[in-house]
Motif scaffolding. Structure first.
Motif, PDB file in Angstrom:
ATOM      1  N   UNK A   1       8.607 -20.781   1.144  1.00  0.00           N
ATOM      2  CA  UNK A   1       9.054 -19.379   0.693  1.00  0.00           C
ATOM      3  C   UNK A   1       8.633 -18.346   1.512  1.00  0.00           C
ATOM      4  N   UNK A   2       8.032 -18.682   2.752  1.00  0.00           N
ATOM      5  CA  UNK A   2       7.335 -17.476   3.652  1.00  0.00           C
ATOM      6  C   UNK A   2       8.525 -17.777   5.028  1.00  0.00           C
ATOM      7  N   UNK A   3       8.539 -16.474   5.589  1.00  0.00           N
ATOM      8  CA  UNK A   3       9.244 -16.586   7.001  1.00  0.00           C
ATOM      9  C   UNK A   3       8.616 -15.638   8.074  1.00  0.00           C
ATOM     10  N   UNK A   4       8.340 -16.044   9.030  1.00  0.00           N
ATOM     11  CA  UNK A   4       7.690 -15.224  10.149  1.00  0.00           C
ATOM     12  C   UNK A   4       8.713 -14.225  10.760  1.00  0.00           C
ATOM     13  N   UNK A   5       8.071 -13.072  10.822  1.00  0.00           N
ATOM     14  CA  UNK A   5       8.570 -11.972  11.458  1.00  0.00           C
ATOM     15  C   UNK A   5       7.879 -11.258  12.609  1.00  0.00           C
ATOM     16  N   UNK A   6       8.674 -11.315  13.682  1.00  0.00           N
ATOM     17  CA  UNK A   6       8.149 -10.880  15.050  1.00  0.00           C
ATOM     18  C   UNK A   6       8.559  -9.380  15.021  1.00  0.00           C
ATOM     19  N   UNK A   7       7.615  -8.489  14.997  1.00  0.00           N
ATOM     20  CA  UNK A   7       7.847  -6.987  15.520  1.00  0.00           C
ATOM     21  C   UNK A   7       7.054  -6.404  16.509  1.00  0.00           C
ATOM     22  N   UNK A   8       7.590  -5.302  16.987  1.00  0.00           N
ATOM     23  CA  UNK A   8       6.348  -4.638  18.098  1.00  0.00           C
ATOM     24  C   UNK A   8       5.053  -4.308  17.442  1.00  0.00           C
TER      25      UNK A   8
ATOM     26  N   UNK B   1      -6.680 -13.110   5.728  1.00  0.00           N
ATOM     27  CA  UNK B   1      -6.619 -12.521   7.130  1.00  0.00           C
ATOM     28  C   UNK B   1      -7.261 -13.551   8.068  1.00  0.00           C
ATOM     29  N   UNK B   2      -7.777 -14.935   7.928  1.00  0.00           N
ATOM     30  CA  UNK B   2      -8.179 -15.777   8.814  1.00  0.00           C
ATOM     31  C   UNK B   2      -6.991 -16.458   9.153  1.00  0.00           C
ATOM     32  N   UNK B   3      -7.127 -17.056  10.567  1.00  0.00           N
ATOM     33  CA  UNK B   3      -6.181 -18.027  11.338  1.00  0.00           C
ATOM     34  C   UNK B   3      -4.827 -17.431  11.365  1.00  0.00           C
ATOM     35  N   UNK B   4      -4.791 -15.958  11.709  1.00  0.00           N
ATOM     36  CA  UNK B   4      -3.570 -15.412  11.943  1.00  0.00           C
ATOM     37  C   UNK B   4      -2.646 -15.095  10.605  1.00  0.00           C
ATOM     38  N   UNK B   5      -3.183 -15.483   9.467  1.00  0.00           N
ATOM     39  CA  UNK B   5      -2.360 -15.217   8.316  1.00  0.00           C
ATOM     40  C   UNK B   5      -2.029 -13.727   8.164  1.00  0.00           C
ATOM     41  N   UNK B   6      -1.053 -13.461   7.414  1.00  0.00           N
ATOM     42  CA  UNK B   6      -0.867 -12.209   7.066  1.00  0.00           C
ATOM     43  C   UNK B   6      -1.301 -12.048   5.659  1.00  0.00           C
TER      44      UNK B   6
ATOM     45  N   UNK C   1       3.783  -3.481   7.895  1.00  0.00           N
ATOM     46  CA  UNK C   1       2.875  -4.288   6.935  1.00  0.00           C
ATOM     47  C   UNK C   1       2.834  -3.456   5.519  1.00  0.00           C
ATOM     48  N   UNK C   2       2.580  -2.302   5.772  1.00  0.00           N
ATOM     49  CA  UNK C   2       2.410  -1.418   4.395  1.00  0.00           C
ATOM     50  C   UNK C   2       3.683  -1.246   3.727  1.00  0.00           C
ATOM     51  N   UNK C   3       4.942  -1.317   4.589  1.00  0.00           N
ATOM     52  CA  UNK C   3       6.253  -1.255   3.735  1.00  0.00           C
ATOM     53  C   UNK C   3       6.435  -2.685   3.018  1.00  0.00           C
ATOM     54  N   UNK C   4       6.087  -3.794   3.615  1.00  0.00           N
ATOM     55  CA  UNK C   4       6.076  -5.075   3.049  1.00  0.00           C
ATOM     56  C   UNK C   4       5.353  -5.122   1.626  1.00  0.00           C
ATOM     57  N   UNK C   5       4.207  -4.616   1.765  1.00  0.00           N
ATOM     58  CA  UNK C   5       3.262  -4.291   0.480  1.00  0.00           C
ATOM     59  C   UNK C   5       4.023  -3.706  -0.479  1.00  0.00           C
ATOM     60  N   UNK C   6       4.520  -2.502   0.090  1.00  0.00           N
ATOM     61  CA  UNK C   6       5.264  -1.614  -1.171  1.00  0.00           C
ATOM     62  C   UNK C   6       6.510  -2.328  -1.659  1.00  0.00           C
ATOM     63  N   UNK C   7       7.458  -2.873  -1.020  1.00  0.00           N
ATOM     64  CA  UNK C   7       8.434  -3.913  -1.552  1.00  0.00           C
ATOM     65  C   UNK C   7       7.973  -4.757  -2.412  1.00  0.00           C
ATOM     66  N   UNK C   8       6.943  -5.609  -2.101  1.00  0.00           N
ATOM     67  CA  UNK C   8       6.443  -6.442  -3.052  1.00  0.00           C
ATOM     68  C   UNK C   8       5.779  -5.869  -4.411  1.00  0.00           C
TER      69      UNK C   8
END
Length: 101
Positions: free
Chosen positions: A56-63, A3-8, A71-78
């Protein structure tokens, strides 16, 4: 921590693009010089405000209003992917993957 330094949550982050060049002289008006921008970027990185994007990571810009839900959907897909890997097959629905695991 993630959660630090703007990390997802999964540790992905992106270094912002700097040094965008436009116009006849190469720099946008009312902007810092390229050398000054580089000094500021390096200082921010040294102070921990920036982090390199892990492979292996990509940045996704969302409203902003959609961010918590996506974010919850990404956790669910993982989690769905991890369950599929546990049982060695692919499930169309997350519920089926969870039950199979």
């Amino acid at each position: 921590s993630g959660q630090q330094a703007g990390l997802s949550q999964n540790g992905c982050a992106s270094r912002p693009s700097h040094g965008v060049r436009h116009g006849r002289l190469g720099l946008m008006p009312h902007r810092h010089s390229a050398a000054s921008q580089e000094v500021r970027l390096l200082r921010a990185e040294r102070r921990g405000f920036l982090a390199p994007r892990p492979s292996g990571c990509k940045w996704l810009l969302v409203p902003e209003r959609l961010h918590p839900r996506l974010r919850a959907m990404a956790s669910s897909v993982q989690l769905h992917s991890e369950h599929d890997a546990l049982v060695g097959r692919s499930s169309h629905f997350a519920r089926a993957a969870t039950l199979a695991a």
